[in-house]
Design an enzyme around this catalytic site. Structure first.
Site, PDB file in Angstrom:
ATOM      1  N   GLU A 224      -8.851  17.117  12.299  1.00 38.93           N
ATOM      2  CA  GLU A 224      -7.436  17.105  11.898  1.00 38.93           C
ATOM      3  C   GLU A 224      -6.683  15.999  12.626  1.00 38.93           C
ATOM      4  OE1 GLU A 224      -6.781  18.823   9.307  1.00 38.93           O
ATOM      5  OE2 GLU A 224      -8.743  19.784   9.422  1.00 38.93           O
TER       6      GLU A 224
ATOM      7  N   GLU B 292      -1.548  21.086   0.360  1.00 34.05           N
ATOM      8  CA  GLU B 292      -2.594  20.292  -0.274  1.00 34.05           C
ATOM      9  C   GLU B 292      -3.411  21.201  -1.187  1.00 34.05           C
ATOM     10  OE1 GLU B 292      -5.557  18.446   2.226  1.00 34.05           O
ATOM     11  OE2 GLU B 292      -5.787  16.779   0.834  1.00 34.05           O
TER      12      GLU B 292
ATOM     13  N   HIS C 196      -7.111  12.754  11.008  1.00 35.79           N
ATOM     14  CA  HIS C 196      -6.310  12.632   9.787  1.00 35.79           C
ATOM     15  C   HIS C 196      -4.905  12.084  10.045  1.00 35.79           C
ATOM     16  CE1 HIS C 196      -8.530  14.188   6.441  1.00 35.79           C
ATOM     17  NE2 HIS C 196      -8.690  15.398   6.913  1.00 35.79           N
TER      18      HIS C 196
ATOM     19  N   ALA D 278      -8.458  24.211   8.217  1.00 30.89           N
ATOM     20  CA  ALA D 278      -7.263  23.692   8.866  1.00 30.89           C
ATOM     21  C   ALA D 278      -6.596  22.712   7.910  1.00 30.89           C
ATOM     22  CB  ALA D 278      -7.624  22.979  10.160  1.00 30.89           C
ATOM     23  N   MET D 279      -5.363  22.323   8.236  1.00 32.29           N
ATOM     24  CA  MET D 279      -4.625  21.402   7.363  1.00 32.29           C
ATOM     25  C   MET D 279      -3.847  20.403   8.198  1.00 32.29           C
ATOM     26  SD  MET D 279      -3.847  20.359   4.396  1.00 32.29           S
ATOM     27  CE  MET D 279      -2.839  18.896   4.244  1.00 32.29           C
ATOM     28  N   GLU D 280      -4.028  19.120   7.830  1.00 29.70           N
ATOM     29  CA  GLU D 280      -3.542  18.017   8.666  1.00 29.70           C
ATOM     30  C   GLU D 280      -2.069  17.664   8.461  1.00 29.70           C
ATOM     31  OE1 GLU D 280      -5.859  17.805   6.207  1.00 29.70           O
ATOM     32  OE2 GLU D 280      -5.652  15.970   5.042  1.00 29.70           O
ATOM     33  N   ASN D 281      -1.180  18.658   8.306  1.00 32.54           N
ATOM     34  CA  ASN D 281       0.251  18.352   8.210  1.00 32.54           C
ATOM     35  C   ASN D 281       0.642  17.493   9.410  1.00 32.54           C
ATOM     36  OD1 ASN D 281       0.346  20.523   6.175  1.00 32.54           O
ATOM     37  ND2 ASN D 281       0.125  21.846   7.950  1.00 32.54           N
TER      38      ASN D 281
ATOM     39  N   GLU E 198     -11.227  12.510   3.594  1.00 36.79           N
ATOM     40  CA  GLU E 198     -12.075  13.561   4.161  1.00 36.79           C
ATOM     41  C   GLU E 198     -13.378  13.051   4.753  1.00 36.79           C
ATOM     42  OE1 GLU E 198     -10.880  16.096   4.957  1.00 36.79           O
ATOM     43  OE2 GLU E 198      -9.172  16.402   3.633  1.00 36.79           O
TER      44      GLU E 198
HETATM   45 ZN    ZN Z   1      -9.870  17.029   6.373  1.00 38.87          ZN
END
Ligand code: ZN
Length: 848
Positions: free
Chosen positions: A306, A134, A309, A270-273, A328
């Site tokens: 996360e 992202e 998400h 963090a990243m919501e993969n 977000e």
């Molecule tokens: Zn987020």
């Protein structure tokens, strides 16, 4: 519209399923790949256009309906990060399979498919590879339709060294050794239909917790070797929040498993993969027995965010980046809901006021922006990850939820998710669902908050039985513009009348509104409960009535609002500095941690603006205010006290020993810290950040050496960053020089260096040196640091509060624009300007 949409892909061909096989090499930091993409051709085309960046494409071919293979020509368009595949004849409408062979690099910029390292048990550096796609970086790992609306299924195969672990979005179907190569092939199941930016590949030596079942979903936490012991807290909140969201959304978790993975080098939080959420270590791994409450709350927040998400963002996705706030703001709102339900004693919605205030600070600038605005280029999408998208977005949702009622709001959200799952949506779709569900005019209300920048100041006065409200835009610098702007403002009233207390909720849409009561008005609280995204200015007599019995008439959140609004109008001008300092003296008996947070924050802000003589006077007044509060709380934990009270003790002692410069406190903190080092005194964990801050503020080279050592040998990610960032708070010029070197000499991870630099800029004893250093190492910093961190680092310029420095800062950034954060840069410069204007205005204030 062609010119405007030059960065967008044509929609003549769309992907349905990617089968991707990647072979990363962690010694040469490269990878090779091949993919078969099932595509749908919607009209005859001779050319297929997809995204690719920093990739070499070796071959492309397409299989037509009869199974005949046609090879294509490849042209790369670097400016638009595209690959154009052209074929000798037009391709017919229908389904087809595109095959592409390619290779790329594992870069060191913490985006795309990138490298990271950690120290193994033997002290040697070990490699791993991870992804961060992202907003627009999947195209650095494989050629793809890299826009959120091109949802597809992904089947991933990773070829990795036998001893390594490979993780992707879906569960592993099989692992097969490849004899003679030392490698194995890890084949993953098909993912759900989703956007490219949610795809993930992680390869390295990892350890996992035992899977915990949440319904049918196995949940695990992963860390590099030696850190699994720090994973239990994340497992607990991971499970609790996943259960919470399943019930709230009334839709089961959409993936087949959920892995939470700590990556040693990570550009954001963090990243919501989907199914493979990646985190920086401080946001996932924590020693629950020794961390502070605030550090635990951060992990709980990020994990919940996360997980939220997985539905909001992954299952239903914004159509394009202008709608990022849909992802977000909701995840931020949901994060509070889940953490509040999990640990009500933390009063998470109360501490959310601090985040709301941070958003209001930026949104009171002329250089603010609407929550949603048009986006075209990748760097414009990157610029949306800010306090307005997250915190303002979440604040206006909370305001709406409180206005509609929590259950009605939840039902509308369920309807929205049901309607758009596995698909994309726009803001207008959300309003449709909420209006259908609640029958309230949600769109008209929310359009004024989502598409219009800024927020109102509500002025209030009484005339007998009538309360008179009026709205006008709040600005730190009132230049007479935008005065006609109006909001649909949910007003939450609690009015004391001769006949008793009356509560009332109403929607104010015009410039002025009169509210009648049956008895004479004695007192009034506007924005009762503190959920409104606006400030309030009370008439003199209403203000006096409030101040009369602060703790009795106002809740903690309302006292926070009163203090924070007063600080804002002090920066803006209408309230004098003296009046503000007199007001905060009413807090002698205050026991709420968030109220003190705004006061301590404003004190540090003041210390950056005022000169040395004024600072000495400020310190005197702060000592008189804070010392009695510390005396009341004591230095040790009382039996049965709440965690928030322990945190407050730490915050107050920290402020007394730094910004209030209290010598007895400094001496005691140094002694206590020394005893803690030797292990002879069992200091409360919530007090340690205060001791560290005071020792840095007063310390010399011995303390510096010790902090440096503790940074390098830290046992937890929190301890590591605590001692690292404290190195930016020393005052000795030589020590400052040393810390400045650390920001670029490779000893500090590039995920942390920019924030260390920001801290040094905000240290009034270091800022001149820091600014000179930043200017002279600017190109080096741009080369080393992750792109998204540059505008965040530059926030430090708000500390450069002199007319001369301001002029220099402006001229430097005119020559060195930060393209991925031009809006944030404008905001930093305006905040600096507001501070410089205050410095001028307060020349004669606070003279002893
Ligand atoms: Zn987020």
């Amino acid at each position: 519209m062609a010119a405007q949409l030059s960065h967008r892909l044509p929609t003549t061909v769309t992907p349905e399923r990617y089968a991707i096989r990647l072979t990363p090499d962690l010694t040469t930091w490269t990878f090779t790949g091949e993919e078969q993409v099932t595509i749908h051709i919607h009209q005859p085309v001779g050319m297929i256009v997809a995204n690719a960046a920093e990739l070499a494409i070796d071959s492309v071919s397409i299989k037509d309906a009869k199974g005949k293979l046609l090879s294509g020509n490849i042209a790369l368009d670097h400016d638009h990060e595209r690959a154009c595949f052209s074929f000798p004849a037009d391709l017919p409408v229908g389904r087809s399979e595109l095959s592409i062979k390619f290779s790329g690099i594992l870069n060191d910029k913490l985006h795309g498919f990138y490298r990271s390292t950690y120290k193994g048990a033997d002290g040697k550096e070990q490699p791993l590879a991870s992804t961060q796609f992202e907003s627009t970086d999947a195209r650095r790992a494989f050629p793809c339709w890299d826009e959120p609306a091109f949802k597809a299924v992904y089947q991933v195969t990773l070829v990795v060294d036998e001893k390594l672990t490979a993780i992707s979005n879906a569960g592993v179907i099989r692992e097969t050794p490849l004899p003679g190569t030392g490698k194995k092939e890890v084949v993953f199941a098909d993912s759900m239909k989703m956007s490219t930016y949610l795809v993930a590949f992680i390869v390295g030596e990892f350890e996992a917790t035992e899977p915990v079942m949440v319904g049918n979903t196995p949940l695990r936490v992963w860390a590099v070797p030696g850190k699994k012991r720090l994973a239990n807290f994340a497992v607990d909140i991971g499970k609790a929040s996943l259960e919470h969201f399943g019930a709230y959304y009334a839709i089961p978790y959409p993936g087949d498993k959920l892995d939470l993975i700590a990556i040693p080098d990570f550009a954001s939080g963090a990243m919501e993969n989907l199914g493979a959420i990646t985190f920086r270590e401080t946001a996932l791994l924590v020693d629950a027995a020794n961390a502070t409450r605030a550090e635990l709350e951060r992990v709980a927040d990020v994990v919940s965010h996360e997980n939220a998400h997985m539905w909001f963002g992954d299952l239903v996705t914004m159509r394009w980046w202008n709608g990022l706030w849909l992802n977000e703001a909701f995840a931020t709102f949901m994060e509070m809901l889940a953490v509040d339900a999990w640990k009500p004693e933390w009063r998470r919605w109360d501490s959310f006021t601090v985040s709301r205030a941070a958003a209001m600070q930026v949104d009171g600038l002329k250089s603010t922006r609407p929550i949603e605005f048009p986006v075209e280029k990748p760097e414009e999408a990157a610029g949306m990850f800010d306090v307005l998208t997250y915190e303002k977005g979440a604040s206006v949702l909370r305001m709406l939820e409180q206005y509609l009622g929590a259950d009605a709001f939840r039902d509308g959200i369920r309807l929205y998710l049901q309607r758009h799952q596995y698909d994309n949506a726009e803001t207008t779709d959300l309003w449709d669902a909420l209006e259908d569900s609640t029958k309230q005019p949600v769109r008209a209300l929310m359009d004024t908050w989502i598409f219009q920048p800024g927020y109102p100041l509500i002025s209030v006065m009484k005339e007998g039985k009538t309360l008179v409200l009026s709205q006008q835009i709040f600005r730190y610098i009132q230049d007479g513009t935008d005065l006609a702007r109006r909001w649909h403002v949910p007003i939450f009233l609690r009015v004391g009348t001769r006949g008793g207390t009356v509560t009332k909720t109403l929607l104010m849409t015009g410039a002025e509104q009169r509210v009648e009561f049956s008895d004479d008005i004695e007192s009034a609280v506007v924005n009762a409960g503190g959920h409104g995204f606006y400030r309030v200015r009370y008439s003199a007599e209403l203000a006096t009535a409030l101040k009369g019995g602060l703790a009795k008439t106002l809740s903690a959140v309302e006292r926070f609002g009163l203090m924070n609004d007063a600080w804002a109008t002090t920066l803006a001008g209408p309230t004098s500095l003296t009046d503000y300092l007199d007001l905060i003296e009413l807090l002698r008996d205050e026991d709420d941690v968030n109220v003190w947070t705004t006061v301590i924050g404003s004190s540090h802000h003041l210390a950056r603006i005022l000169d040395d003589g004024q600072c000495a006077e400020l310190e005197k007044r702060l000592r008189a205010l804070i010392a009695p509060a510390v005396a009341r709380l004591g230095w040790t934990v009382k039996a049965g006290e709440s965690e928030l009270a322990s945190q407050l003790r730490g915050d107050l002692i920290g402020a007394l020993g730094t910004v209030a410069n209290d010598e007895p406190t400094q001496t005691r903190a140094q002694e206590l810290f020394a005893a803690h080092q030797k292990g002879t005194d069992d200091v409360d964990r919530n007090l340690i950040p205060a001791l560290v801050a005071i020792v840095a503020h007063t310390g010399g080279s011995d303390d510096y050496e010790m902090f440096s050592r503790r940074f390098k040998t830290a046992q937890t990610p929190q301890e590591e960053t605590r001692y690292l960032f404290a190195l930016g708070n020393f005052r000795d010029p030589q020590l400052i020089d040393h810390t400045l070197d650390l920001t670029i000499n490779g000893e500090v991870r590039t995920q942390n260096s920019p924030y260390l630099m920001r801290g040094i800029l905000l240290n009034r004893h270091a800022r001149d040196k820091a600014w000179v250093f930043m200017k002279s190492h600017w190109d080096e910093m741009l080369r080393q640091y992750p792109d998204n961190s540059i505008p965040r680092m530059c926030e430090g310029i708000i500390g450069l509060v002199t007319k001369e420095l301001e002029a220099d800062v402006n001229s430097f950034f005119a020559k060195h624009p930060v393209k991925q954060g031009s809006k944030q840069m404008e905001q930093h410069l305006e905040r600096l300007h507001v501070a410089v204007a205050c410095k001028q205005r307060w020349q004669s204030s606070l003279r002893g």
